[in-house]
Each structure stands twice: as structure tokens, then as C-alpha cells.
Motif scaffolding. Structure first.
Motif, mmCIF file in Angstrom:
data_model
loop_
_atom_site.group_PDB
_atom_site.id
_atom_site.type_symbol
_atom_site.label_atom_id
_atom_site.label_comp_id
_atom_site.label_asym_id
_atom_site.label_seq_id
_atom_site.Cartn_x
_atom_site.Cartn_y
_atom_site.Cartn_z
ATOM 1 N N ALA A 160 43.642 35.704 -12.187
ATOM 2 C CA ALA A 160 44.884 35.423 -12.403
ATOM 3 C C ALA A 160 45.850 36.387 -11.999
ATOM 4 O O ALA A 160 47.099 36.264 -11.342
ATOM 5 N N PRO A 161 45.435 37.872 -12.466
ATOM 6 C CA PRO A 161 46.574 38.753 -12.076
ATOM 7 C C PRO A 161 46.394 39.006 -10.469
ATOM 8 O O PRO A 161 47.711 39.226 -9.906
ATOM 9 N N GLY A 162 45.173 38.714 -9.867
ATOM 10 C CA GLY A 162 45.452 38.822 -8.389
ATOM 11 C C GLY A 162 46.211 37.478 -7.834
ATOM 12 O O GLY A 162 47.125 38.000 -7.026
ATOM 13 N N LEU A 206 51.155 30.358 -14.496
ATOM 14 C CA LEU A 206 51.636 30.771 -13.077
ATOM 15 C C LEU A 206 52.103 29.393 -12.694
ATOM 16 O O LEU A 206 52.991 29.309 -12.011
ATOM 17 N N LEU A 207 51.367 28.271 -12.778
ATOM 18 C CA LEU A 207 51.721 26.804 -12.142
ATOM 19 C C LEU A 207 53.220 26.555 -12.930
ATOM 20 O O LEU A 207 54.012 26.137 -12.346
ATOM 21 N N ARG A 208 53.276 26.828 -14.317
ATOM 22 C CA ARG A 208 54.323 26.417 -15.064
ATOM 23 C C ARG A 208 55.456 27.299 -14.504
ATOM 24 O O ARG A 208 56.580 26.867 -14.615
ATOM 25 N N ALA A 209 55.319 28.465 -14.105
ATOM 26 C CA ALA A 209 56.464 29.122 -13.723
ATOM 27 C C ALA A 209 56.905 28.887 -12.389
ATOM 28 O O ALA A 209 58.122 28.817 -12.129
ATOM 29 N N LEU A 210 56.041 28.413 -11.621
ATOM 30 C CA LEU A 210 56.420 27.968 -10.325
ATOM 31 C C LEU A 210 57.247 26.487 -10.308
ATOM 32 O O LEU A 210 58.369 26.461 -9.990
ATOM 33 N N ARG A 211 56.883 25.890 -11.240
ATOM 34 C CA ARG A 211 57.717 24.515 -11.815
ATOM 35 C C ARG A 211 58.920 24.842 -12.011
ATOM 36 O O ARG A 211 59.930 24.000 -11.836
ATOM 37 N N ALA A 212 59.118 25.729 -12.938
ATOM 38 C CA ALA A 212 60.265 26.110 -13.410
ATOM 39 C C ALA A 212 61.391 26.595 -12.711
ATOM 40 O O ALA A 212 62.334 26.450 -12.881
ATOM 41 N N LYS A 213 60.891 27.004 -11.580
ATOM 42 C CA LYS A 213 61.699 27.658 -10.386
ATOM 43 C C LYS A 213 62.048 26.565 -9.508
ATOM 44 O O LYS A 213 62.648 26.573 -8.427
ATOM 45 N N GLY A 214 61.405 25.522 -9.445
ATOM 46 C CA GLY A 214 61.487 24.121 -8.812
ATOM 47 C C GLY A 214 60.670 24.138 -7.512
ATOM 48 O O GLY A 214 60.858 23.598 -6.429
ATOM 49 N N VAL A 215 59.683 24.998 -7.417
ATOM 50 C CA VAL A 215 58.706 25.019 -6.262
ATOM 51 C C VAL A 215 57.661 23.668 -6.351
ATOM 52 O O VAL A 215 57.022 23.938 -7.660
ATOM 53 N N PRO A 216 57.612 23.121 -5.559
ATOM 54 C CA PRO A 216 56.483 22.129 -5.613
ATOM 55 C C PRO A 216 55.259 22.725 -5.868
ATOM 56 O O PRO A 216 54.767 23.457 -4.943
ATOM 57 N N VAL A 217 54.454 22.001 -6.623
ATOM 58 C CA VAL A 217 53.233 22.496 -6.848
ATOM 59 C C VAL A 217 51.958 21.135 -6.842
ATOM 60 O O VAL A 217 52.299 20.288 -7.298
ATOM 61 N N PHE A 218 51.243 21.248 -6.052
ATOM 62 C CA PHE A 218 50.213 20.407 -5.611
ATOM 63 C C PHE A 218 48.970 20.713 -5.957
ATOM 64 O O PHE A 218 48.619 22.134 -6.133
#
Length: 207
Positions: free
Chosen positions: A187-189, A93-105
Motif C-alpha cells: 500500500a505505501p508503494g 487510498l480507494l476512498r481518498a480517490l473517490r473523495a476527490k472525484g476520481v473515477p475508481v474502477f
């Protein structure tokens, strides 16, 4: 209001943290229960999270508890075995967010030295846009001050932050500051919460 950035806790969200399981396997459940009852391993670890030196803290606790010295030293020698395994579905999920350009902290209660060591073992710990580590800041969740540091430095308004953590008290502290929150239990939640927040599609959130 759609969030602009996602803030991850690390322990038991992206990476399992279970000293009891390690000690159960190493010395047996009965001795582990006795050890944890007689020796304040949790308090020592909290001190490390607040910036105390890791090795010196473990060694001082071992010296103060000679009956359990060998068992206490396992905390130093096998720490990485307690901080394992990674949680692949959440990392995805972290990597999916990064792939969309969402900042991840990251906002984590973690020792300075142990975090640096974990980064050498787990690549995903190097993938945050920015990480706020308690041992570096000398502040721990749920102290409001650690949330304030992130707010001041990340460039995202509090109400646009989406925060996930496995500890209810940490989630509550963020919620009081206006952050959008998700109490992590699986993770599913979390995947469904990210979809509901408009950050990922159903297919993007699928493992």
C-alpha cells in the motif's frame, strides 16, 4: 500525462487471497501440500473465474477426488475465510480517490457468485464506479479482450487509465495497451505512485 481514472485489481491489492494459509491452519502444512499437489484446486478456481458455477465446480472436484473430498469441500464452505482480511491501507487510498472525484474502477479475476457474496461482506466492493468481473464477462486477465471491454465501456482513453495489480503479467498486458501501470507490492508503494501521478497529495495518501 495525468490519469483520469484508477483501475484496481482486488485480490492481494484490496483483499488478501490466500487459500494456502487457510488450509495450513485447517489441516496442517504437510496435508495442505499433499492436497494441492494431488488435486487441481487452482484449475477449478480458474474455471470459476471464467464463469463456471461455484458450488457445482467445487462439488464436482470433490466427487472426482474422494480421498480428499472433505478437504475440497472446505473451499465451498469456507471460501470467505480464504478471501480475507481486507487491506485497510489500500481501501483508504480507494476512498481518498473517490473523495476527490476520481473515477475508481475494478478489473478483477473473480467468480460471478463469489464476487456477489463478497460484496455482502465487504462494503468497499460496492464503492467502485464500475467493476469488470471476469466471471461475468467470461474473460480473465491477462487476456487482452478483458482490457478491451473495459476500454470500450469506461469512457476513458487507455493512456488516461492508471492500473494497479499484484501480478506482473496482468500489468504487462495493460502496459501494452498504453495504460499507465503500477505493479502492486504494498500500500505505501501504491500511495507514492498515486502521488507521483498527481492523483493524490502526500497528505491525502497518508493512512
Amino acid at each position: 500525462m495525468k490519469p483520469e481514472a484508477v483501475v484496481f485489481d482486488i485480490g492481494n491489492v484490496l483483499l488478501e487471497w490466500n487459500p494456502e494459509r487457510f488450509y495450513d491452519a485447517s489441516i496442517g502444512p504437510d496435508r495442505r501440500r499433499a492436497l494441492f499437489a494431488e488435486v487441481d484446486l487452482a484449475g477449478m478456481n480458474e474455471g470459476v473465474d471464467l464463469g463456471a458455477p461455484f458450488a457445482a465446480s467445487v462439488q464436482a472436484l470433490a466427487a472426482a477426488n474422494p480421498k480428499w473430498a472433505a478437504e475440497v469441500m472446505l473451499w465451498q464452505d469456507h471460501w470467505i475465510d480464504m478471501a480475507s482480511p481486507p487491506i485497510p491501507a489500500t481501501i483508504a487510498l480507494l476512498r481518498a480517490l473517490r473523495a476527490k472525484g476520481v473515477p475508481v474502477f475494478a478489473l478483477t479475476n473473480f467468480g460471478r457468485e463469489t464476487f456477489a457474496f463478497a460484496q455482502t461482506r465487504y462494503d468497499f466492493l460496492n464503492e467502485f464506479d464500475q467493476a469488470w468481473v471476469s466471471g461475468i464477462l467470461r474473460l480473465v486477465k491477462p487476456d487482452p479482450a478483458i482490457y478491451a471491454v473495459l476500454e470500450a465501456e469506461c469512457g476513458v482513453a487507455p493512456e488516461r487509465l492508471f492500473f494497479t495489480d499484484d501480478r506482473a503479467e496482468n500489468i504487462a498486458a495493460a502496459g501494452r495497451r498504453g495504460w499507465q501501470t503500477h505493479h502492486f507490492t504494498s500500500a505505501p508503494g501504491l500511495a507514492q505512485a498515486l502521488v507521483s501521478a498527481g492523483l493524490l497529495t502526500e497528505s491525502e495518501a497518508r493512512p
